[in-house]
Design a protein around this motif. Sequence first.
Motif, PDB file in Angstrom:
ATOM      1  N   LYS A 523     -25.998  -8.813   3.737  1.00  9.85           N
ATOM      2  CA  LYS A 523     -25.646  -9.865   4.704  1.00  9.85           C
ATOM      3  C   LYS A 523     -24.718  -9.329   5.791  1.00  9.85           C
ATOM      4  O   LYS A 523     -24.902  -9.621   6.983  1.00  9.85           O
ATOM      5  CB  LYS A 523     -24.979 -11.012   3.938  1.00  9.85           C
ATOM      6  N   ASN A 524     -23.687  -8.555   5.392  1.00 10.65           N
ATOM      7  CA  ASN A 524     -22.670  -8.130   6.350  1.00 10.65           C
ATOM      8  C   ASN A 524     -23.019  -6.848   7.096  1.00 10.65           C
ATOM      9  O   ASN A 524     -22.547  -6.645   8.215  1.00 10.65           O
ATOM     10  CB  ASN A 524     -21.327  -7.933   5.639  1.00 10.65           C
ATOM     11  N   LEU A 525     -23.805  -5.951   6.457  1.00 13.83           N
ATOM     12  CA  LEU A 525     -24.139  -4.692   7.112  1.00 13.83           C
ATOM     13  C   LEU A 525     -25.556  -4.713   7.685  1.00 13.83           C
ATOM     14  O   LEU A 525     -25.746  -4.631   8.893  1.00 13.83           O
ATOM     15  CB  LEU A 525     -23.980  -3.531   6.126  1.00 13.83           C
ATOM     16  N   ASP A 526     -26.558  -4.852   6.785  1.00 11.61           N
ATOM     17  CA  ASP A 526     -27.948  -4.788   7.255  1.00 11.61           C
ATOM     18  C   ASP A 526     -28.258  -5.880   8.276  1.00 11.61           C
ATOM     19  O   ASP A 526     -28.923  -5.632   9.274  1.00 11.61           O
ATOM     20  CB  ASP A 526     -28.916  -4.925   6.066  1.00 11.61           C
ATOM     21  N   TRP A 529     -23.134  -6.246  11.091  1.00  9.21           N
ATOM     22  CA  TRP A 529     -22.636  -5.324  12.095  1.00  9.21           C
ATOM     23  C   TRP A 529     -23.667  -4.253  12.464  1.00  9.21           C
ATOM     24  O   TRP A 529     -23.781  -3.884  13.644  1.00  9.21           O
ATOM     25  CB  TRP A 529     -21.355  -4.657  11.593  1.00  9.21           C
ATOM     26  N   LEU A 530     -24.378  -3.720  11.467  1.00  7.28           N
ATOM     27  CA  LEU A 530     -25.397  -2.710  11.794  1.00  7.28           C
ATOM     28  C   LEU A 530     -26.489  -3.298  12.678  1.00  7.28           C
ATOM     29  O   LEU A 530     -27.023  -2.623  13.560  1.00  7.28           O
ATOM     30  CB  LEU A 530     -26.011  -2.155  10.499  1.00  7.28           C
ATOM     31  N   GLU A 531     -26.821  -4.549  12.425  1.00  6.30           N
ATOM     32  CA  GLU A 531     -27.836  -5.217  13.250  1.00  6.30           C
ATOM     33  C   GLU A 531     -27.318  -5.390  14.681  1.00  6.30           C
ATOM     34  O   GLU A 531     -28.036  -5.140  15.651  1.00  6.30           O
ATOM     35  CB  GLU A 531     -28.154  -6.587  12.628  1.00  6.30           C
ATOM     36  N   PHE A 532     -26.030  -5.778  14.784  1.00  6.46           N
ATOM     37  CA  PHE A 532     -25.471  -6.057  16.116  1.00  6.46           C
ATOM     38  C   PHE A 532     -25.281  -4.771  16.920  1.00  6.46           C
ATOM     39  O   PHE A 532     -25.666  -4.677  18.087  1.00  6.46           O
ATOM     40  CB  PHE A 532     -24.135  -6.786  15.965  1.00  6.46           C
ATOM     41  N   PHE A 533     -24.643  -3.737  16.273  1.00  2.00           N
ATOM     42  CA  PHE A 533     -24.359  -2.507  17.009  1.00  2.00           C
ATOM     43  C   PHE A 533     -25.529  -1.522  16.980  1.00  2.00           C
ATOM     44  O   PHE A 533     -25.519  -0.546  17.725  1.00  2.00           O
ATOM     45  CB  PHE A 533     -23.126  -1.810  16.414  1.00  2.00           C
ATOM     46  N   GLY A 534     -26.477  -1.750  16.135  1.00  2.00           N
ATOM     47  CA  GLY A 534     -27.599  -0.824  16.018  1.00  2.00           C
ATOM     48  C   GLY A 534     -28.798  -1.262  16.812  1.00  2.00           C
ATOM     49  O   GLY A 534     -28.895  -1.058  18.028  1.00  2.00           O
ATOM     50  N   ILE A 535     -29.702  -1.915  16.141  1.00  2.00           N
ATOM     51  CA  ILE A 535     -30.999  -2.196  16.750  1.00  2.00           C
ATOM     52  C   ILE A 535     -30.902  -3.225  17.882  1.00  2.00           C
ATOM     53  O   ILE A 535     -31.641  -3.150  18.869  1.00  2.00           O
ATOM     54  CB  ILE A 535     -32.004  -2.654  15.657  1.00  2.00           C
TER      55      ILE A 535
END
Length: 578
Positions: A523-526, A529-535
């Motif tokens: 919930k918090n990473l995939d 934040w990873l969703e927001f700063f990544g893809i």
Amino acid sequence: MEFISICFISFIFLFSLSMSLFFLGLNFLVYDLVYFFEWEIFSINSTMMVMVLIFDWISLLFMSFVLFIAALVIYYSKDYMSGEQFINRFIILVLLFVFSMMMMILSPNLISILLGWDGLGLVSYCLVIYYQNVKSYNAGMLTALSNRLGDVALLMSIAWMLNYGSWNFLFYIEFMKGDFPMTIICSMAILAAMTKSAQIPFSSWLPAAMAAPTPVSALVHSSTLVTAGVYLLIRFSSLFADTNLGKFLLLISGLTMFMAGLGANFEFDLKKIIALSTLSQLGLMMSILAMGFYKLAFFHLLTHALFKALLFMCAGAIIHNMKNSQDIRDMGSLTISMPLTISCLNVANLALCGFPFLAGFYSKDMILEMVLISELNLFSVFLFFFSTGLTVSYSFRLFYYSFIMTMNQSSMNILNDKSFVMFKSMFGLLVFAISGGSMLNWMIFPYAPMICLPLSLKLLTLTVCIIGGLFGYLVSNVNFFSFNKSLNYYLFSFFSSSMWFMPPLSTIGVTYYPLSMSFKLFKNLDQGWLEFFGIQQMFKIFMKVSSIVQFVQFNNLKIHLTLFVFWVIFLMLLVIMI
């Protein structure tokens, strides 16, 4: 009709293959033969993908016993599961289970062992959740996740085997004994075997797996899933004998044997009592294996498979007649209404206790005498003998509740022994539960081992068994002090019957916390934040760039001319500067 045909065909095929492998195994045993078969699956340039199979007396005899029990279990299921709508699916799952075990038995290669190992884990999950209720789903999840820990250990040992250039561990064991990478591989194999054979602290999944149908329990607890870990360690036995790893395994398996024997004396669920007895016997096999006697461990593995499958089949027949009640307090005076089934149950019980000249006697008596002449500390000897006494105790407790107690079921219940199909399966195992021990003893140990002990130690095993039997009778005799003794010591009884609080610790430690942690990470990473700063950021950048390119492509000639002039001026300035 189709159900009868698939059961009968499977039974005939497995039984004939079992007999063939048995006589082939005897030939290999007499002439001390070992064959390796290499099958080249494909070759690319100079790289070959090769499947290696090992045929020796250990693998052939074990396969023969597995197939024999599987054949009788399938024949038994013809009657036991006759009301099942999807019976073909059940039979196919059992056959897949047996095939996975064959793959594991025949492999001297860690990769192909992993195929059979994971096959056992997957199919056992499908069989545990077969009845599709909440209890089955929880038990299946606990079983699968506990076994995944061992699968990870096996994967790590595969990675360490890269040090040797091949995954055929049997080729390197003698040569690389004491080598650091091989010690790591051996410790990973021990961890994998501890999860598969349910040693402490991974014991709680084994009684939970009783949610599976009873024919599956007969197969799982006798010769397939739980014995896979013991078989793997038989192959690795020369690495950890007389080492610290062996001492660690001896301690853990001794405690497992003691814990399971103690818990079975306070349990009232018939199938769980037999499951805990399996756990106790697995501890016995592991502990004698840790001492370096791999032939004795294998001998007890085979004899135990015979009477444990018979015990589960008898338990299934009783449960079938008792309107699916598994509580031993409901049973009593069954010898009047089900004499054949109860006779088989008590022969299997006596074989489990090590009654003289039944199957369990030859292996257990020799194991305990080898313990007495080995250099063991007092604590280990105490665990061996006290656990043996506890085995006889819960066996006589079961005998008391099924034979002597009065029936507590409703008077509408009709008990009978009319299931001839079930009885034929039980009778096939009954013959071997009586004669299998002596037969295997003569085959595996053609020269009788000379174990010289003083009279007091020779009689110690028999004395412990008699005391254990009396203790089991007195504890279960509710008329002795007019109520059950275990209620006198409720806290101790609760502690023992809950397997030293291992099931709640396992369910919280193995399932709840890892699953809740993985949900939070997801919930918090995939999806955080990873969703927001990544893809998502990459998506925004690509959208901006593509909109600029699209603006340039869709605009008129002036923009292109302006860009062209800009690039020409830039190149001229660059040339002048150079």
